[in-house]
Enzyme design. Sequence first.
Site, PDB file in Angstrom:
ATOM      1  N   ASP A   9      -4.513  -1.767   4.052  1.00 39.20           N
ATOM      2  CA  ASP A   9      -3.880  -0.713   3.257  1.00 39.20           C
ATOM      3  C   ASP A   9      -4.555   0.616   3.630  1.00 39.20           C
ATOM      4  OD1 ASP A   9      -2.381   0.450   1.179  1.00 39.20           O
ATOM      5  OD2 ASP A   9      -3.815  -0.112  -0.356  1.00 39.20           O
ATOM      6  N   ASP A  29      -5.427 -10.446   4.994  1.00 39.72           N
ATOM      7  CA  ASP A  29      -4.060 -10.503   4.476  1.00 39.72           C
ATOM      8  C   ASP A  29      -3.308  -9.206   4.727  1.00 39.72           C
ATOM      9  OD1 ASP A  29      -5.578  -9.064   2.634  1.00 39.72           O
ATOM     10  OD2 ASP A  29      -4.902 -10.180   0.880  1.00 39.72           O
TER      11      ASP A  29
END
Length: 156
Positions: A84, A81
């Site tokens: 980071d 998804d």
Amino acid sequence: MRELGLEITRDYRNKAPHFVSVLNGAFIFTADLVRNINLPLTLDFLALSSYGNAQNSSGEVELLKDLRLPIAGKDVIVVEDIVDTGITLNYLMGYLEARKPASVKVAALLSKPSRRKVQVPIHYLGFEIEDAYVYGYGLDRAQEDRNLPFITSIKS
Ligand code: IMP
Ligand code: MG
């Protein structure tokens, strides 16, 4: 999704890529992406979690659900998804490469490059975003709001 699907379809012509979708966040992205790929393909899931509070990776990754299918010799495409710090994907790449796939590439819906702590490859990227916590479209906010049909953010 159409653009990413077309790119993967072109790059894997005459191959049958094996998708590894990272639960839970990638479930909607995976569903939309694979429906835009015009190739024979196989699909498996694993679940990862990083210890710590909802909005910060602690750096320790836990395997919550293992793969069901072997990946040795397969052309693997990881579906994630969001990247980071990169710690989760870095862990996953090591985990997958130890199982001797023919190749491993990464498709990520979102990337926050300004937050990176570990450099990781992203071969197919949806969108680069600034440093904000985002949720919806499969991504959670403390396990909630995954069903939002759009992505929205909390400014940090
Ligand atoms: P990383 O290990 O720091 O790269 O974090 C990756 C994982 O943390 C992703 O797979 C997501 O599940 C989660 N994550 C990171 N940033 C966000 C965000 O802004 N919204 C929702 N989940 C996120
Ligand atoms: Mg994830």
